[in-house]
Design a protein around this motif. Structure first.
Motif, PDB file in Angstrom:
ATOM      1  N   HIS A 111       0.832  -1.309  -0.080  1.00 48.11           N
ATOM      2  CA  HIS A 111       0.000  -0.070  -0.066  1.00 48.11           C
ATOM      3  C   HIS A 111       0.814   1.415  -0.261  1.00 48.11           C
ATOM      4  O   HIS A 111       1.882   1.177   0.302  1.00 48.11           O
ATOM      5  CB  HIS A 111      -0.850  -0.085   1.283  1.00 48.11           C
ATOM      6  N   PHE A 112       0.175   2.465  -0.305  1.00 48.18           N
ATOM      7  CA  PHE A 112       0.835   3.690  -0.218  1.00 48.18           C
ATOM      8  C   PHE A 112       0.280   4.729  -0.095  1.00 48.18           C
ATOM      9  O   PHE A 112       0.154   5.328   1.074  1.00 48.18           O
ATOM     10  CB  PHE A 112       1.505   4.202  -1.739  1.00 48.18           C
ATOM     11  N   LEU A 113      -0.929   5.099  -0.860  1.00 47.41           N
ATOM     12  CA  LEU A 113      -1.761   6.385  -0.694  1.00 47.41           C
ATOM     13  C   LEU A 113      -2.490   6.013   0.768  1.00 47.41           C
ATOM     14  O   LEU A 113      -2.876   7.115   1.412  1.00 47.41           O
ATOM     15  CB  LEU A 113      -2.872   6.239  -1.617  1.00 47.41           C
ATOM     16  N   GLN A 114      -2.666   5.000   1.297  1.00 50.19           N
ATOM     17  CA  GLN A 114      -3.610   4.756   2.482  1.00 50.19           C
ATOM     18  C   GLN A 114      -3.005   5.144   3.633  1.00 50.19           C
ATOM     19  O   GLN A 114      -3.820   5.200   4.511  1.00 50.19           O
ATOM     20  CB  GLN A 114      -3.884   2.932   2.486  1.00 50.19           C
ATOM     21  N   ALA A 191      -6.478  16.851  13.281  1.00 50.35           N
ATOM     22  CA  ALA A 191      -5.790  17.855  12.430  1.00 50.35           C
ATOM     23  C   ALA A 191      -5.277  17.554  10.894  1.00 50.35           C
ATOM     24  O   ALA A 191      -5.707  18.254  10.270  1.00 50.35           O
ATOM     25  CB  ALA A 191      -4.401  18.323  13.412  1.00 50.35           C
ATOM     26  N   LEU A 192      -4.940  16.175  10.892  1.00 47.07           N
ATOM     27  CA  LEU A 192      -4.751  15.630   9.401  1.00 47.07           C
ATOM     28  C   LEU A 192      -5.848  15.389   8.858  1.00 47.07           C
ATOM     29  O   LEU A 192      -5.820  15.755   7.483  1.00 47.07           O
ATOM     30  CB  LEU A 192      -3.707  14.560   9.746  1.00 47.07           C
ATOM     31  N   ARG A 193      -7.009  14.938   9.435  1.00 46.91           N
ATOM     32  CA  ARG A 193      -8.005  14.798   8.551  1.00 46.91           C
ATOM     33  C   ARG A 193      -8.831  15.982   8.000  1.00 46.91           C
ATOM     34  O   ARG A 193      -9.147  16.430   6.948  1.00 46.91           O
ATOM     35  CB  ARG A 193      -9.327  14.066   9.207  1.00 46.91           C
ATOM     36  N   THR A 194      -8.744  16.923   8.882  1.00 40.82           N
ATOM     37  CA  THR A 194      -9.139  18.395   8.477  1.00 40.82           C
ATOM     38  C   THR A 194      -8.423  18.852   7.534  1.00 40.82           C
ATOM     39  O   THR A 194      -8.844  19.495   6.289  1.00 40.82           O
ATOM     40  CB  THR A 194      -9.100  19.506   9.653  1.00 40.82           C
ATOM     41  N   ALA A 195      -6.964  18.737   7.545  1.00 39.21           N
ATOM     42  CA  ALA A 195      -6.255  19.195   6.328  1.00 39.21           C
ATOM     43  C   ALA A 195      -6.264  18.524   5.251  1.00 39.21           C
ATOM     44  O   ALA A 195      -6.553  19.022   4.051  1.00 39.21           O
ATOM     45  CB  ALA A 195      -4.634  19.188   6.783  1.00 39.21           C
ATOM     46  N   TYR A 201      -3.801  15.790  -0.374  1.00 35.44           N
ATOM     47  CA  TYR A 201      -2.298  15.988   0.133  1.00 35.44           C
ATOM     48  C   TYR A 201      -1.372  15.421  -1.153  1.00 35.44           C
ATOM     49  O   TYR A 201      -1.909  14.644  -2.078  1.00 35.44           O
ATOM     50  CB  TYR A 201      -2.045  14.782   1.174  1.00 35.44           C
ATOM     51  N   VAL A 202      -0.337  16.010  -1.527  1.00 32.99           N
ATOM     52  CA  VAL A 202       0.690  15.940  -2.808  1.00 32.99           C
ATOM     53  C   VAL A 202       1.808  15.099  -1.957  1.00 32.99           C
ATOM     54  O   VAL A 202       2.510  15.929  -1.167  1.00 32.99           O
ATOM     55  CB  VAL A 202       0.836  17.060  -3.318  1.00 32.99           C
ATOM     56  N   ALA A 203       2.143  13.770  -2.541  1.00 34.97           N
ATOM     57  CA  ALA A 203       3.303  13.195  -2.122  1.00 34.97           C
ATOM     58  C   ALA A 203       4.591  13.554  -2.905  1.00 34.97           C
ATOM     59  O   ALA A 203       4.492  14.034  -3.989  1.00 34.97           O
ATOM     60  CB  ALA A 203       3.185  11.731  -2.273  1.00 34.97           C
TER      61      ALA A 203
END
Length: 203
Positions: A111-114, A191-195, A201-203
């Motif tokens: 997995h990656f995006l997860q 905080a991260l879910r809100t963001a 999100y861009v990796a």
């Protein structure tokens, strides 16, 4: 006047990393899940890797390049969905030869995006080190996958001496450390879910 909003319940995936015979991981995971339930801010999904099909041979194409089209075995679909649905992770890991089990590495590498932009806490157990070598290795791997390890975790050295027959830690401070860990995990999870909801999100 400042208005405070109540965070929504976070989806917490508790991952049981050991798959070996006679493992102690489920005992630790049951206790951890009960502490998470007591926090009150989580919907809990316990993912036991012993119940998952995790091939060690990966496809030639990397998950970063393929994104959601990464060719996983069909029997892995439910695991992928559960990881993707999580807002936060807690990994329960033993220490094998100063590192963590191959089962965990397989689950991570498929997995990656997860994992991206989600917090991860760790509860480890082992001999004298309490599994801390395993956690240090996991932190390095998960940072590479853009996850966010939290500062506070739990480790149980000589775990066979430090859990009672009732499946509870014998050190009462374990409960206080668990409260601190889940407080941090909830803060970062919210905080991260809100963001992520505001800006992809861009990796």
């Amino acid at each position: 006047m400042t208005t405070q909003t109540t965070p929504q319940t976070l989806r917490l995936a508790i991952i049981v990393g050991s798959v070996r015979g006679g493992r102690f991981g489920p005992v630790v995971a049951r206790w951890v899940a009960a502490q998470a339930q007591g926090h009150g801010g989580f919907d809990i999904d316990v993912i036991d890797l012993a119940e998952e099909d995790l091939p060690l041979e990966l496809p030639a194409e990397s998950p970063l390049a393929a994104g959601e089209s990464y060719p996983r075995p069909p029997e892995m679909a439910q695991l992928t969905e559960r990881l993707a649905a999580a807002d936060a992770f807690l990994i329960v890991t033993p220490e094998y030869n100063h590192s963590y089990p191959a089962s965990l590495k397989a689950a991570i590498d498929w997995h990656f995006l997860q994992w991206q932009a989600k917090p991860v806490a760790f509860v480890s157990y082992g001999g004298m080190s309490g599994g801390r070598h395993a956690v240090l290795h996991l932190e390095n791997v998960l940072i590479e996958l853009h996850a966010v390890p939290v500062r506070t975790g739990l480790s149980f050295p000589m775990y066979w001496q430090n859990f009672g027959e009732d499946g509870q830690p014998t050190d009462p401070m374990s409960f206080e450390f668990a409260k601190a860990m889940f407080a941090q995990l909830a803060w970062w999870g919210d905080a991260l879910r809100t963001a992520r909801d505001r800006v992809p999100y861009v990796a």
